[in-house]
Design a protein around this motif. Structure first.
Motif, short mmCIF file in Angstrom:
data_model
loop_
_atom_site.label_atom_id
_atom_site.label_comp_id
_atom_site.label_asym_id
_atom_site.label_seq_id
_atom_site.Cartn_x
_atom_site.Cartn_y
_atom_site.Cartn_z
N THR A 48 0.81 -1.24 -0.02
CA THR A 48 0.10 -0.02 0.06
C THR A 48 0.91 1.33 -0.09
OG1 THR A 48 -1.99 -0.97 1.18
CG2 THR A 48 -1.71 1.21 1.22
N THR A 77 1.00 5.33 0.46
CA THR A 77 0.50 6.48 0.69
C THR A 77 1.07 7.70 0.52
OG1 THR A 77 -0.58 5.18 2.48
CG2 THR A 77 -0.69 7.37 2.81
N THR A 87 -4.26 7.07 -0.69
CA THR A 87 -3.92 5.80 -0.89
C THR A 87 -4.06 5.18 -1.98
OG1 THR A 87 -4.04 5.78 1.56
CG2 THR A 87 -3.87 3.73 0.46
#
Length: 569
Positions: A319, A321, A352
């Motif tokens: 992920t 961000t 995100t």
């Protein structure tokens, strides 16, 4: 004279006269003269004609001889002519407001004499002068004038020559700015027309300053200097001031003119949303009129790209961000550089994005932020830390078979993909045995990140042959094979030690096979040899070019930690 009787007759004279009383007007005015007229018609035996007030004698006229018989001061009744007799009141008083009649031998009709008076020069006001009032505050305040009149007086209010009210009440409480000044009340007797004025009433109208305005910009860019003005169209009465008040309530600047300047220097991000007050006020209670200026500070920092894992394994999800400090909120885009995937977009200071399958050293992410107030774009590029074992970098074009002549230098280049950065160890096969390359005047290794270049100075035929580089990091190990063959474009004397051209191209293929078998045997885990060694138009087409990999693991030789070998084709 006996026998005679006498009759005595008493003769009483009778009067057939008519007596009529009239006044010079239907009313008398206090302090002025007035005349009553008594008219006698027909014959009368009376000798005195009297003017009576409430049945009391006031003035008497003797008819024979014709003259005034009696009269108090202020009253006269001279002899009349042809039966007309007058009584004059020199100055009417309120006691003359009685029932009047005249009497000769008979009584006339009676007259009730009304006495009118006023206004006198004492028209009064119920408010002192000067009178100070506040616009829109003392709305119920009035000024009232009075006068002693009979009948009742009418009233008007005048400002100069202009009539402003037609009754005794002046609504001063509703006065606005511009309506102050000198006023007078005039009382007028509705019967006599007599008039009198009051004393002058000076009205002073006070008012609050007008609502101020400012020309400050809605947005200020950080570190800039701003100058703006607070102004009012009317400072009120009494004249007031214009001020700037700080967010802490302290006065920053003040002026007795209609405007004042605010200077803001070295604007910081922390000054955002601080309220400055543009104020106009005077000495009246609760007179401050405020307009608030909220300073919105525009700023934009460099965005930060972060990954949820410090290190991720290849083909796992990560992920991404992107965060930024921006005011107003930024327009943000996160994209995979070089990918055809659509970028992720949002109006936010945090965005995100999830990578489903990570690729080692092949993903680069860029976060771009835009501040619409500053009209500024800032980008940050960052690569996720994806761990992977070494493998050939197919995007690099390198030759695994290099030709060279004696007294020349041949370069073998190994390009790999690996993370973390690997170590490169070069070997030269002497027969069937890989021998570490000795770095010195004849050979040199230049390693830079994911590339290692072996430079071989060919001095003798033994420098030809097979070379191997072992590439290893904590994720795994591979081996890459290279070959140096003799350049035979210029014929040279054959030598019994010439490799591999001297013994033919088939010979080097045999050598490669033997080397491979030997390595597999040494590892004790040999499973499958690459297939497809062939000769095409006299050029070597070995597994170094077509497959280039030997999979296996060994535990008892210097290369025992490798997990796979690949060609760098």
């Amino acid at each position: 004279m006996d026998g005679y009787q006498y009759l005595l007759l008493l003769i009483i004279p009778t009067s057939s006269a008519d007596v009529l009383l009239a006044g010079s007007s239907s009313y008398a005015v206090l302090g002025q003269s007035f005349r009553f007229t008594c008219t006698v018609t027909g014959s009368s035996t009376g000798q005195l004609l009297t003017f009576k007030r409430d049945y009391g004698d006031v003035c008497t006229v003797s008819l024979n001889p014709c003259q005034q018989f009696s009269a108090p001061p202020g009253y006269t009744c001279p002899c009349g002519q042809s039966g007309v007799y007058n009584m004059d009141i020199t100055s009417v008083s309120q006691r003359d407001e009685r029932r009047w009649e005249c009497v000769l031998s008979q009584t006339s009709n009676n007259i009730i004499l009304p006495v009118y008076y006023g206004p006198f020069n004492n028209v009064t006001l119920d408010k002192p002068s000067p009178l100070t009032l506040t616009e829109d505050v003392t709305v119920s305040l009035t000024a009232r004038c009075s006068a002693d009149c009979k009948p009742a007086c009418s009233y008007i209010w005048m400002k100069g020559t202009q009539q402003v009210s037609d009754n005794r009440v002046l609504p001063v409480g509703s006065f606005k700015r511009g309506q102050g000044g000198d006023y007078r009340c005039e009382a007028r007797n509705t019967a006599t027309g007599a008039a009198a004025d009051s004393q002058t009433l000076t009205v002073n109208v006070q008012w609050h300053p007008a609502q101020p305005t400012h020309d400050c910009p809605p947005w200020i860019v950080r570190d800039q200097t701003v100058r703006c003005t607070c102004q009012t169209s009317d400072r009120g009465n009494p004249s007031g001031t214009v001020q700037w008040i700080s967010p802490g309530g302290q006065m920053i600047s003040s002026s007795v003119s209609s405007s004042v300047q605010l200077n803001l220097t070295s604007i910081r991000s922390s000054d955002n949303d601080r309220n400055y007050i543009c104020r106009a006020g005077n000495s009246l209670p609760s007179s401050n009129s405020d307009t608030t200026y909220m300073a919105s500070i525009a700023y934009l920092e460099r965005p930060q790209l972060k990954f949820d894992k410090v290190e991720a394994q290849e083909n796992t999800s990560v992920t991404v961000t992107c965060t930024v400090e921006s005011n107003p909120i930024a327009e943000m885009t996160v994209e995979d550089i070089g990918s055809e995937a659509q970028p992720t977009f949002g109006v936010a200071n945090t965005l995100t994005f999830t990578i489903d399958k990570t690729q080692c050293l092949q993903i680069m992410y860029r976060c771009t932020v835009k501040n619409i107030q500053m009209k500024t774009l800032i980008s940050t590029v960052k690569q996720p830390n994806i761990a992977c074992s070494p493998r050939p970098d197919s995007s690099k074009q390198t030759d695994t078979i290099v030709t060279g002549k004696i007294k020349t230098t041949a370069s073998l280049t190994a390009d790999v993909i690996a993370n973390p950065l690997p170590n490169f160890t070069w070997y030269h096969y002497q027969g069937m045995t890989p021998v570490p390359v000795v770095i010195g005047t004849d050979n040199g290794v230049l390693t830079n990140g994911l590339q290692s270049v072996l430079k071989v100075h060919i001095k003798r035929n033994e420098d030809y042959g097979i070379y191997r580089v072992v590439v290893q990091n904590r994720q795994g190990i591979i081996s890459l094979f290279f070959g140096i063959t003799k350049d035979v474009s210029t014929p040279e004397a054959q030598s019994c030690n010439t490799l591999p051209v001297a013994v033919g191209e088939g010979t080097i293929i045999v050598i490669l096979i033997l080397v491979t078998v030997f390595i597999a045997y040494r590892r004790r885990l040999f499973k499958v040899l690459p297939e497809g060694y062939a000769v095409d138009d006299g050029k070597i087409m070995t597994s170094l070019q077509r497959h280039g990999s030997i999979h296996g693991r060994a535990v008892d030789d210097p290369l025992s930690t490798e997990t796979g070998t690949y060609s760098s084709s």
